[in-house]
Design an enzyme around this catalytic site. Structure first.
Site, mmCIF file in Angstrom:
data_model
loop_
_atom_site.group_PDB
_atom_site.id
_atom_site.type_symbol
_atom_site.label_atom_id
_atom_site.label_comp_id
_atom_site.label_asym_id
_atom_site.label_seq_id
_atom_site.Cartn_x
_atom_site.Cartn_y
_atom_site.Cartn_z
ATOM 1 N N SER A 83 -0.048 -4.357 -13.156
ATOM 2 C CA SER A 83 -0.177 -4.363 -14.676
ATOM 3 C C SER A 83 -1.583 -5.365 -14.978
ATOM 4 C CB SER A 83 0.970 -4.797 -15.172
ATOM 5 O OG SER A 83 1.998 -4.101 -14.973
ATOM 6 N N TYR B 283 9.687 -1.631 -9.207
ATOM 7 C CA TYR B 283 8.930 -2.382 -10.373
ATOM 8 C C TYR B 283 9.669 -2.292 -11.561
ATOM 9 C CZ TYR B 283 4.894 -4.814 -12.808
ATOM 10 O OH TYR B 283 4.290 -5.456 -13.838
ATOM 11 N N LYS C 117 10.705 -6.204 -8.379
ATOM 12 C CA LYS C 117 10.015 -7.083 -9.095
ATOM 13 C C LYS C 117 10.639 -7.016 -10.480
ATOM 14 C CE LYS C 117 5.774 -8.700 -11.521
ATOM 15 N NZ LYS C 117 4.495 -8.381 -11.649
ATOM 16 N N ILE D 258 6.369 -12.569 -8.504
ATOM 17 C CA ILE D 258 4.968 -12.086 -8.672
ATOM 18 C C ILE D 258 4.622 -12.582 -10.273
ATOM 19 C CG2 ILE D 258 3.536 -10.003 -8.630
ATOM 20 C CD1 ILE D 258 5.577 -8.771 -6.630
#
Length: 349
Positions: A51, A146, A176, A233
């Site tokens: 992103s 994700y 994540k 992250i």
């Protein structure tokens, strides 16, 4: 059958690397590589085409160009062990599989996949599970889930679904969580680290166990200290790589019988990180690039339609006490790292 990556997936910290552009909005590969290497030297591994990397605005060719360049730059800098996680989630299952294959060929060690939010209303639990399982089963590298509602049309997968996805494919290597749900993180970690899970659902690649990673820096200490997170992250890693690496590895060190770090110091660092994180979450991608431009001499603007960060907001960001207090820690640790490197080189002669 997916091939085994040569680099193990171990707990740690990663930064989603921005994609830098020139005045014509073409990717600035040299700046991208230099930034990636600088962060990896601070023990902050790269996530490419996520992103923060404006992956939605990149072509497949641009993505693979960045992955190849990052791998080459890391290897040439002697950072052969630095793992690359590459974003490969696009609109369709077929497209995500193809991009995962291209990322693997380009040098990525692991893929991170986000569901497309374009048809969010049509993607129920069954469709989401099948999407991740299908991509993972066809990917030559392990796949990380994700969960980022803000970038996926509001899709927010709960812990039961994510655990079910992990059971559905042995090539799923983690998640994540950019939803900030600590309870979800705790439940997923408890389920995927249990003896029953390891026995009944072993991972296909023994070098890629299931890791639960946070998506922000503001709760690293309590989750790591509680044994509930394997790292994070964080977009903030682009600005404070040394300080956040210190926070993670120092927090993990507290779990040892004779820790070198102190709880008081890690608590102080966590407080500073949380305040800085809040400032940069508000600034977003454009603000992060603006700050890098002003403090590092590179960063530039985003690819349109994301507009440049307003100068008045940029001035406030540069003067923000939350930003500057944590930067004092970053500068001190960076200076220490440079000093150690110089002393080490001198001693080598």
């Amino acid at each position: 059958m997916p091939v085994a990556t040569t680099r193990p997936l171990v707990p740690g910290v990663w930064a989603p690397i921005p994609t830098f552009f020139d005045a014509n909005e073409e990717i600035d590969v040299p700046t991208f590589v230099a930034h990636t290497v600088r962060l990896a030297q601070a023990k902050m591994n790269p996530v490419i085409c996520g992103s923060m990397g404006e992956a939605h605005h990149l072509t497949n060719e641009e993505r693979t160009t960045l992955i190849k360049a990052a791998r080459k730059g890391l290897d040439e800098a002697g950072l052969n062990d630095a793992t690359i996680i590459a974003g490969t989630g696009v609109g369709s299952t077929k497209g995500s599989i193809q991009l995962s294959k291209e990322a693997a060929e380009a040098g990525a060690d692991f893929a991170i996949v986000i569901p497309s939010g374009y048809y969010a209303g049509a993607l129920g639990r069954e469709a989401l599970k099948q999407y991740f399982v299908d991509v993972a089963e066809a990917s030559p590298i392990p796949v990380m889930v994700y969960n980022f509602p803000g970038a996926a049309g509001g899709i927010d997968m709960d812990s039961d679904l994510i655990i079910d996805i992990a059971k559905g494919s042995s090539n799923i290597c983690g998640v994540k969580l950019t939803c900030g749900a600590v309870g979800k993180l705790t439940r997923i970690t408890a389920a995927t680290t249990s003896d029953e899970f390891k026995r009944d659902y072993p991972r296909r690649n023994p070098q890629a166990p299931f890791l639960t990673l946070g998506g922000f820096a503001d709760f690293m200490l309590p989750t790591v200290l509680g044994g509930k997170a394997h790292g994070a992250i964080m977009g903030l890693g682009n600005v404070y790589p040394h300080a956040l690496a210190q926070l993670y590895y120092g927090s993990a060190d507290l779990l040892n019988e004779t820790p070198r770090a102190s709880l008081a110091e890690m608590t102080r660092l966590q407080g500073l990180a949380s305040e800085a994180d809040w400032a940069f979450v508000a600034a977003g991608i454009a603000g992060t690039k603006y700050y890098l431009q002003q403090t590092r001499g590179y960063g530039g603007v985003c690819r349109l339609p994301i507009l440049p960060f307003p100068e008045d907001k940029g001035a406030k960001l540069l003067k923000d006490d939350r930003v500057n207090q944590f930067m004092e820690v970053e500068k001190k640790l960076e200076a220490q790292a440079k000093g150690s490197k110089v002393n080490g080189s001198t001693n080598g002669h």
